[in-house]
Motif scaffolding. Structure first.
Motif, PDB file in Angstrom:
ATOM      1  N   ASP A   5       0.826  -1.211   0.000  1.00 50.70           N
ATOM      2  CA  ASP A   5       0.000   0.000   0.000  1.00 50.70           C
ATOM      3  C   ASP A   5       0.858   1.257   0.000  1.00 50.70           C
ATOM      4  OD1 ASP A   5      -2.552  -1.254  -0.038  1.00 50.70           O
ATOM      5  OD2 ASP A   5      -2.287  -1.771   2.073  1.00 50.70           O
ATOM      6  N   ILE A  15      -5.405   0.759  -4.663  1.00 50.40           N
ATOM      7  CA  ILE A  15      -5.717  -0.664  -4.643  1.00 50.40           C
ATOM      8  C   ILE A  15      -7.007  -0.854  -3.857  1.00 50.40           C
ATOM      9  CG2 ILE A  15      -4.974  -2.966  -3.939  1.00 50.40           C
ATOM     10  CD1 ILE A  15      -2.086  -2.006  -4.205  1.00 50.40           C
ATOM     11  N   ARG A  17      -9.663  -3.598  -2.441  1.00 49.24           N
ATOM     12  CA  ARG A  17      -9.744  -5.027  -2.112  1.00 49.24           C
ATOM     13  C   ARG A  17     -11.197  -5.384  -1.878  1.00 49.24           C
ATOM     14  NH1 ARG A  17      -4.991  -3.110  -0.163  1.00 49.24           N
ATOM     15  NH2 ARG A  17      -3.148  -4.326  -0.695  1.00 49.24           N
ATOM     16  N   GLU A  22      -8.483  -8.133  -6.002  1.00 51.77           N
ATOM     17  CA  GLU A  22      -7.739  -6.899  -5.783  1.00 51.77           C
ATOM     18  C   GLU A  22      -7.742  -6.152  -7.110  1.00 51.77           C
ATOM     19  OE1 GLU A  22      -4.313  -7.869  -2.510  1.00 51.77           O
ATOM     20  OE2 GLU A  22      -3.961  -8.621  -4.533  1.00 51.77           O
ATOM     21  N   ALA A  24      -6.127  -2.881  -8.873  1.00 50.72           N
ATOM     22  CA  ALA A  24      -5.158  -1.783  -8.838  1.00 50.72           C
ATOM     23  C   ALA A  24      -5.490  -0.829  -9.977  1.00 50.72           C
ATOM     24  CB  ALA A  24      -3.747  -2.319  -8.978  1.00 50.72           C
ATOM     25  N   ARG A 107      -7.052  -6.352 -12.589  1.00 54.05           N
ATOM     26  CA  ARG A 107      -7.887  -7.137 -11.686  1.00 54.05           C
ATOM     27  C   ARG A 107      -7.173  -8.433 -11.350  1.00 54.05           C
ATOM     28  NH1 ARG A 107     -12.697  -4.760 -11.672  1.00 54.05           N
ATOM     29  NH2 ARG A 107     -13.112  -3.302 -13.341  1.00 54.05           N
ATOM     30  N   ILE A 110      -7.488 -13.179  -6.068  1.00 57.46           N
ATOM     31  CA  ILE A 110      -6.593 -13.627  -4.992  1.00 57.46           C
ATOM     32  C   ILE A 110      -6.551 -15.149  -4.845  1.00 57.46           C
ATOM     33  CG2 ILE A 110      -6.778 -11.477  -3.714  1.00 57.46           C
ATOM     34  CD1 ILE A 110      -8.594 -12.964  -1.719  1.00 57.46           C
ATOM     35  N   THR A 114      -1.636 -12.805  -5.717  1.00 54.15           N
ATOM     36  CA  THR A 114      -1.880 -11.495  -5.121  1.00 54.15           C
ATOM     37  C   THR A 114      -0.860 -10.502  -5.649  1.00 54.15           C
ATOM     38  OG1 THR A 114      -0.493 -11.960  -3.197  1.00 54.15           O
ATOM     39  CG2 THR A 114      -2.850 -12.448  -2.986  1.00 54.15           C
ATOM     40  N   ILE A 115      -1.145  -9.243  -5.474  1.00 55.07           N
ATOM     41  CA  ILE A 115      -0.255  -8.185  -5.932  1.00 55.07           C
ATOM     42  C   ILE A 115       1.100  -8.290  -5.241  1.00 55.07           C
ATOM     43  CG2 ILE A 115       0.117  -5.681  -5.845  1.00 55.07           C
ATOM     44  CD1 ILE A 115      -2.941  -5.389  -6.339  1.00 55.07           C
TER      45      ILE A 115
END
Length: 194
Positions: A5, A15, A17, A22, A24, A107, A110, A114-115
């Motif tokens: 973050d 971002i 959630r 998630e 971004a 997009r 998850i 994950t990012i």
């Protein structure tokens, strides 16, 4: 090491959630109406509700979809840095990358990743997202090697998603209204019968 973050804030990425997702978002230097999605062949869903939209192959395995996709594909293909960034985002992280007007959305489901789920803690994802947004901005502003015609109507994944969400809400409200009407009508009929 910074959290994802904090790194996102430094790069002007937001971002969101949601349950299992998630998203971004980063801005793109674009004042024109654009609505294009990008995908890689191996991540394309078996049954895609947007499969009827025009598609264009950018490079083997990398595709764009939306009404403007054929006009933009050549400009994207001519930019190897942009193609590499899109390829990393789509093969390692995002199920969908969508360019809508002055925003780029990635997009990330998850359940598949994950990012911040790699050894860089999200730095690689954010770096490639930033590169993608900058290079798409170059295409929108005519600063790319190959010019893209963005004058066609913007009709793609974002347009479809927005209409589907509004349709879902209206259907829900209509269903609730009909249920309430049926309950009131049924109780009125019972009072009249007694």
């Amino acid at each position: 090491m910074q959290s994802v973050d904090e790194m996102a804030r430094q790069r002007n990425v937001s971002i969101a959630r949601l349950q299992g997702l998630e998203v971004a978002t980063i801005s793109v230097d674009c004042a024109k109406p654009v609505d294009i999605g990008f995908y890689v062949k191996e991540k394309m869903r078996f049954v895609n509700p947007l499969s009827w939209l025009p598609k264009a192959e950018i490079r083997p395995g990398l595709f764009a979809y939306g009404k403007q996709a054929p006009n933009v594909a050549h400009a994207v293909a001519a930019d190897s840095e942009l193609c590499a960034a899109l390829d990393v985002l789509l093969t390692r992280y995002a199920g969908a990358v969508e360019w809508c007007d002055a925003s780029l959305h990635a997009r990330v489901n998850i359940w598949t990743g994950t990012i911040d789920g790699d050894s860089t803690g999200g730095e690689r994802f954010l770096s490639h997202l930033e590169t993608t947004a900058r290079r798409l901005g170059d295409i929108a502003q005519g600063r790319s090697q190959v010019e893209a015609n963005l004058s066609t109507r913007a009709f793609g994944p974002t347009w479809f998603r927005n209409r589907a969400m509004v349709g879902g809400l209206l259907t829900g409200f209509l269903g609730a209204f009909l249920l309430l009407f049926a309950v009131i009508g049924f109780s009125t009929l019972r009072r009249i019968a007694h």
